[in-house]
Write an enzyme that holds these catalytic residues in place. Structure first.
Site, PDB file in Angstrom:
ATOM      1  N   ARG A   1      50.521  37.177  39.221  1.00 13.72           N
ATOM      2  CA  ARG A   1      49.142  37.157  38.730  1.00 13.72           C
ATOM      3  C   ARG A   1      49.187  36.996  37.212  1.00 13.72           C
ATOM      4  O   ARG A   1      50.183  37.341  36.575  1.00 13.72           O
ATOM      5  CB  ARG A   1      48.445  38.465  39.090  1.00 13.72           C
ATOM      6  CG  ARG A   1      48.294  38.688  40.571  1.00 13.72           C
ATOM      7  CD  ARG A   1      47.739  40.092  40.851  1.00 13.72           C
ATOM      8  NE  ARG A   1      47.574  40.314  42.275  1.00 13.72           N
ATOM      9  CZ  ARG A   1      48.471  40.899  43.061  1.00 13.72           C
ATOM     10  NH1 ARG A   1      49.628  41.324  42.543  1.00 13.72           N
ATOM     11  NH2 ARG A   1      48.241  41.061  44.343  1.00 13.72           N
ATOM     12  N   LYS A  16      49.490  45.214  40.902  1.00 15.06           N
ATOM     13  CA  LYS A  16      48.227  45.932  41.024  1.00 15.06           C
ATOM     14  C   LYS A  16      48.465  47.332  41.563  1.00 15.06           C
ATOM     15  O   LYS A  16      49.431  47.595  42.260  1.00 15.06           O
ATOM     16  CB  LYS A  16      47.308  45.176  41.992  1.00 15.06           C
ATOM     17  CG  LYS A  16      46.725  43.922  41.406  1.00 15.06           C
ATOM     18  CD  LYS A  16      46.014  43.095  42.441  1.00 15.06           C
ATOM     19  CE  LYS A  16      44.688  43.681  42.826  1.00 15.06           C
ATOM     20  NZ  LYS A  16      43.919  42.775  43.719  1.00 15.06           N
ATOM     21  N   HIS A  31      44.655  32.288  39.273  1.00 19.03           N
ATOM     22  CA  HIS A  31      44.998  32.725  40.629  1.00 19.03           C
ATOM     23  C   HIS A  31      45.236  31.534  41.555  1.00 19.03           C
ATOM     24  O   HIS A  31      45.892  31.682  42.585  1.00 19.03           O
ATOM     25  CB  HIS A  31      43.876  33.609  41.176  1.00 19.03           C
ATOM     26  CG  HIS A  31      44.221  34.277  42.458  1.00 19.03           C
ATOM     27  ND1 HIS A  31      45.065  35.363  42.515  1.00 19.03           N
ATOM     28  CD2 HIS A  31      43.881  34.000  43.737  1.00 19.03           C
ATOM     29  CE1 HIS A  31      45.206  35.727  43.773  1.00 19.03           C
ATOM     30  NE2 HIS A  31      44.499  34.919  44.539  1.00 19.03           N
ATOM     31  N   ARG A  51      48.806  31.172  42.821  1.00 21.14           N
ATOM     32  CA  ARG A  51      49.230  32.006  43.955  1.00 21.14           C
ATOM     33  C   ARG A  51      48.771  31.372  45.258  1.00 21.14           C
ATOM     34  O   ARG A  51      49.509  31.314  46.234  1.00 21.14           O
ATOM     35  CB  ARG A  51      48.641  33.419  43.846  1.00 21.14           C
ATOM     36  CG  ARG A  51      49.288  34.274  42.792  1.00 21.14           C
ATOM     37  CD  ARG A  51      48.547  35.587  42.605  1.00 21.14           C
ATOM     38  NE  ARG A  51      48.498  36.434  43.785  1.00 21.14           N
ATOM     39  CZ  ARG A  51      49.461  37.271  44.162  1.00 21.14           C
ATOM     40  NH1 ARG A  51      50.569  37.366  43.466  1.00 21.14           N
ATOM     41  NH2 ARG A  51      49.317  38.023  45.229  1.00 21.14           N
ATOM     42  N   HIS A  98      51.186  41.650  48.842  1.00 23.71           N
ATOM     43  CA  HIS A  98      49.915  42.079  49.427  1.00 23.71           C
ATOM     44  C   HIS A  98      50.124  43.368  50.193  1.00 23.71           C
ATOM     45  O   HIS A  98      51.099  43.516  50.919  1.00 23.71           O
ATOM     46  CB  HIS A  98      49.375  41.022  50.395  1.00 23.71           C
ATOM     47  CG  HIS A  98      48.877  39.793  49.721  1.00 23.71           C
ATOM     48  ND1 HIS A  98      48.798  38.582  50.360  1.00 23.71           N
ATOM     49  CD2 HIS A  98      48.416  39.571  48.469  1.00 23.71           C
ATOM     50  CE1 HIS A  98      48.310  37.674  49.534  1.00 23.71           C
ATOM     51  NE2 HIS A  98      48.081  38.256  48.386  1.00 23.71           N
ATOM     52  N   TYR A 136      45.079  32.820  53.580  1.00 20.68           N
ATOM     53  CA  TYR A 136      45.777  31.558  53.353  1.00 20.68           C
ATOM     54  C   TYR A 136      45.961  30.746  54.636  1.00 20.68           C
ATOM     55  O   TYR A 136      46.225  29.566  54.577  1.00 20.68           O
ATOM     56  CB  TYR A 136      47.145  31.828  52.716  1.00 20.68           C
ATOM     57  CG  TYR A 136      47.022  32.536  51.395  1.00 20.68           C
ATOM     58  CD1 TYR A 136      46.543  31.867  50.282  1.00 20.68           C
ATOM     59  CD2 TYR A 136      47.370  33.873  51.256  1.00 20.68           C
ATOM     60  CE1 TYR A 136      46.411  32.508  49.067  1.00 20.68           C
ATOM     61  CE2 TYR A 136      47.247  34.524  50.044  1.00 20.68           C
ATOM     62  CZ  TYR A 136      46.771  33.834  48.954  1.00 20.68           C
ATOM     63  OH  TYR A 136      46.641  34.458  47.762  1.00 20.68           O
TER      64      TYR A 136
END
Length: 170
Positions: A18, A42, A115, A118, A141, A150
């Site tokens: 990110r 994150k 983003h 990604r 994730h 995705y």
């Protein structure tokens, strides 16, 4: 400037980092002996990621020949606003030359949402046969639901999962 931009873009595109993860990288986060980089992800999580040789070579080129002398421990010395805008304009121009939609770009400010790198990485991995679980691990994730976003891109793979329509109607 070009070496820094290229190194940043490779970290975004090849490792799926990110933008804020790239911005917070420090010189101490790179373990050259193990070819790893410590990513502050994150949720205050940390993850170690392997650095591919081509990405490592670009980072080394930037550190040796592109990074200004500074006591700052950040890997990428914060660019001036003008330099960041220049990077954004270059990316917009590249995007235009590729004939891609600008829906992921802020048209008013002409700044990219980083983003998209990604998303592109995940899409390419999915097309090359990676599982959603593998993609989720790479992108760090927490939920499989996040990674499933995705899957909607790979229409051909989704068609193999669909049931045939009953009757002659298609």
């Amino acid at each position: 400037m070009g070496r820094r931009d290229y190194a940043i873009l490779l970290l975004l595109a090849k490792l799926g980092l990110r933008a804020d993860e790239v911005a917070t990288l420090t010189l101490d986060d790179v373990d050259w002996r193990a070819s790893e980089i410590l990513v502050r992800a994150k949720g205050r999580r940390r993850a170690r990621m392997l650095i591919p040789p081509d990405v490592g070579a670009v980072i080394v080129a930037y550190l040796r020949n592109g990074r200004p002398k500074s006591s700052c421990r950040r890997l990428f010395v914060r660019p001036h606003t003008r330099a960041r805008r220049r990077l954004c304009f270059r990316m917009c121009d590249h995007h235009d030359r590729q004939g891609r939609s600008r829906s992921r770009w802020n048209r008013r400010l002409r700044t990219p949402r980083f983003h998209i790198f990604r998303y592109s990485l995940a899409t390419e991995l999915l097309r090359s046969g990676a599982t959603l679980s593998e993609i989720g691990q790479l992108l760090r994730h927490e939920s499989h639901d996040t990674t499933r976003i995705y899957a909607k891109v790979d229409i051909d793979a989704l068609r193999t999962l669909s049931l045939p329509w009953p009757g002659d109607v298609q």
